[in-house]
Design a protein around this motif. Structure first.
Motif, PDB file in Angstrom:
ATOM      1  N   GLU A 281       0.833  -1.197   0.000  1.00 26.57           N
ATOM      2  CA  GLU A 281       0.000   0.000   0.000  1.00 26.57           C
ATOM      3  C   GLU A 281       0.875   1.257   0.000  1.00 26.57           C
ATOM      4  OE1 GLU A 281      -2.157  -3.387   1.762  1.00 26.57           O
ATOM      5  OE2 GLU A 281      -0.242  -2.438   2.225  1.00 26.57           O
ATOM      6  N   PRO A 282       0.319   2.382  -0.448  1.00 23.79           N
ATOM      7  CA  PRO A 282       1.093   3.630  -0.441  1.00 23.79           C
ATOM      8  C   PRO A 282       1.519   4.040   0.972  1.00 23.79           C
ATOM      9  CG  PRO A 282      -0.857   3.851  -1.818  1.00 23.79           C
ATOM     10  CD  PRO A 282      -0.998   2.552  -1.082  1.00 23.79           C
ATOM     11  N   GLY A 283       2.646   4.709   1.055  1.00 22.65           N
ATOM     12  CA  GLY A 283       3.149   5.142   2.355  1.00 22.65           C
ATOM     13  C   GLY A 283       3.666   3.975   3.167  1.00 22.65           C
ATOM     14  N   LEU A 284       3.482   4.050   4.472  1.00 26.92           N
ATOM     15  CA  LEU A 284       3.923   2.972   5.358  1.00 26.92           C
ATOM     16  C   LEU A 284       3.028   1.745   5.273  1.00 26.92           C
ATOM     17  CD1 LEU A 284       4.861   4.959   8.608  1.00 26.92           C
ATOM     18  CD2 LEU A 284       6.431   4.049   6.870  1.00 26.92           C
ATOM     19  N   GLY A 285       1.818   1.911   4.745  1.00 31.49           N
ATOM     20  CA  GLY A 285       0.900   0.775   4.669  1.00 31.49           C
ATOM     21  C   GLY A 285       0.264   0.440   5.993  1.00 31.49           C
ATOM     22  N   ILE A 286       0.188   1.412   6.886  1.00 31.17           N
ATOM     23  CA  ILE A 286      -0.410   1.197   8.202  1.00 31.17           C
ATOM     24  C   ILE A 286      -1.152   2.468   8.592  1.00 31.17           C
ATOM     25  CG2 ILE A 286       1.670   1.958   9.453  1.00 31.17           C
ATOM     26  CD1 ILE A 286       1.058  -0.121  11.568  1.00 31.17           C
ATOM     27  N   GLU A 287      -2.292   2.299   9.247  1.00 26.32           N
ATOM     28  CA  GLU A 287      -3.064   3.441   9.724  1.00 26.32           C
ATOM     29  C   GLU A 287      -3.394   3.249  11.205  1.00 26.32           C
ATOM     30  OE1 GLU A 287      -3.616   6.159   8.122  1.00 26.32           O
ATOM     31  OE2 GLU A 287      -2.885   5.460   6.158  1.00 26.32           O
ATOM     32  N   LEU A 288      -3.325   4.327  11.954  1.00 32.27           N
ATOM     33  CA  LEU A 288      -3.608   4.273  13.383  1.00 32.27           C
ATOM     34  C   LEU A 288      -5.096   4.111  13.645  1.00 32.27           C
ATOM     35  CD1 LEU A 288      -1.307   7.122  14.718  1.00 32.27           C
ATOM     36  CD2 LEU A 288      -1.109   4.689  15.276  1.00 32.27           C
TER      37      LEU A 288
END
Length: 403
Positions: free
Chosen positions: A380-387
């Motif tokens: 996924e775009p970015g780090l691939g993690i969401e808080l």
């Protein structure tokens, strides 16, 4: 003074501005300093700085000159922080730590804006999965209360307790482990001079032997000493443990004197690791080129961020030296390290240091990150993690607020 402020233009689609920078301190097994960068494109980047006090205040200060800047200029803005705060001790210490978390958040935002995972922005992908080593403790042998180490009762340090914990963690799927080897016994008969008694060295040998007998030779095994010993005691300990084929002994001597570190490293065939207390590439260069360490362990959330860690790794690669990043982070900093490890040719193994935090994976919205001792590199775009911000709010440090 060099001027790192915005002086270039780009296409409208990439003409983006930072509108706010926020922090939250989450109480896990450590105090995790989380960072959020907001932009006028509606894209948010998240990052993490190394634990400890003072970092959120420094991040707040950077808003004076980062608001309105383009988040795609990750490395320029990181240098901007160092330059603008150079008179505040900005070339080392807490300023670099704060900049590290901002840098990670910038990479996350940049990846989302450009629709690319962070590893690709860093230059390459060498591996699809990242092998983790689990930093574990025997029984309740280690705790941190208000930033200070709290020792447990003596029976928590028995060889049997270490062996049992090693078996438990190996059965979870980890193929690499690390334990702390600094013990209350180290302070007897004198708590100040760093010398180990014969009894203390025998006790450590018995612990290492018990763990090795329990898990066998196929599991990588390391021990951390937390900068406790004099040069002669560090050498004696390293000699005593040579037969156990350790992955490494970590931080044997205090971190300030690189000549002392090199003396210990070159005196034993037990691999020696260090690096987490150094800031930016300049503080690690001599250690690398003098071969003062066998395995380098910089902390990306301390040393200056992901790009700075790659600079360190480049120098290590020139000297045929593996890099195993130090990591005591939440899932945010851990995933930043995963992307870094994917992009680093001489990466070896990444630390996981939150086994006792049973809500660690609740802090993000995806599925559990570690499976059979590995983390898959996200696409996924970015780090691939969401808080999961409700979990952030639930565990925010007393007396502070969430984003």
């Amino acid at each position: 003074m060099r001027d790192y402020s915005l002086q270039t233009t780009r296409a409208d689609a990439r003409d983006v501005e930072i509108t706010d920078i926020k922090t939250a301190v989450v109480e896990g097994n450590f105090e995790w300093n989380l960072v959020k960068i907001e932009t006028d494109a509606g894209v948010t980047g998240i990052g993490e700085s190394y634990r400890g006090g003072g970092v959120p205040e420094i991040i707040e200060y950077t808003k004076r000159f980062l608001i309105g800047e383009n988040p795609l200029d990750v490395e320029r803005l990181t240098r901007y922080i160092f330059q603008e705060m150079s008179g505040h001790g900005g070339t080392t210490g807490k300023v670099v730590t704060a900049a590290s978390g901002i840098e990670v958040a910038l990479w996350d935002a940049a990846g989302k804006l450009l629709d690319l995972p962070v590893y690709q922005l860093l230059g390459s992908k060498y591996r699809d999965e990242i092998r983790m080593y689990c930093d574990c403790h025997a029984g309740e042998a280690y705790a941190v209360e208000d930033g200070a180490t709290a020792y447990a009762e003596a029976d928590a340090y028995s060889p049997e307790a270490y062996a049992a914990e090693a078996r438990r963690v190996v059965d979870m799927g980890f193929s690499a482990l690390k334990f702390d080897l600094d013990l209350p016994r180290d302070n007897d008969p004198d708590p100040y001079n760093g010398r180990l008694s014969n009894t203390a060295i025998r006790e450590k040998r018995e612990i290492v032997e018990a763990v090795r007998d329990e898990i066998g030779d196929e599991v990588d095994l390391a021990f951390d000493c937390h900068w406790d010993y004099s040069v002669e005691s560090a050498k004696r300990l390293a000699y005593e443990l040579e037969e156990f084929d350790l992955m490494w002994l970590e931080d044997l001597v205090p971190p300030e004197n690189m000549d002392a570190q090199t003396e210990v490293t070159k005196a034993t065939r037990t691999p020696v690791a260090t690096g987490e207390n150094r800031f930016r590439v300049f503080e690690l260069t001599d250690l690398i080129y003098d071969h003062g360490v066998d395995v380098l362990t910089p902390d990306p959330t301390t040393v200056g961020g992901l790009a700075e860690t790659l600079r360190v790794a480049d120098r290590a690669e020139e000297n045929y030296m593996p890099v195993s990043p130090h990591n005591v982070c939440s899932p945010v900093g851990t995933m930043a390290c995963v992307h870094l490890a994917a992009a680093m040719p001489n990466f070896d193994v990444l630390e996981f240091h939150a086994l006792e935090v049973d809500w660690w994976d609740d802090l993000h919205t995806g599925s559990d990150l570690i499976e059979d001792g590995y983390i898959e590199v996200p696409e996924e775009p970015g780090l691939g993690i969401e808080l999961d911000e409700s979990v952030v709010e639930e565990h925010v440090l007393d007396g502070t607020t969430a984003f």
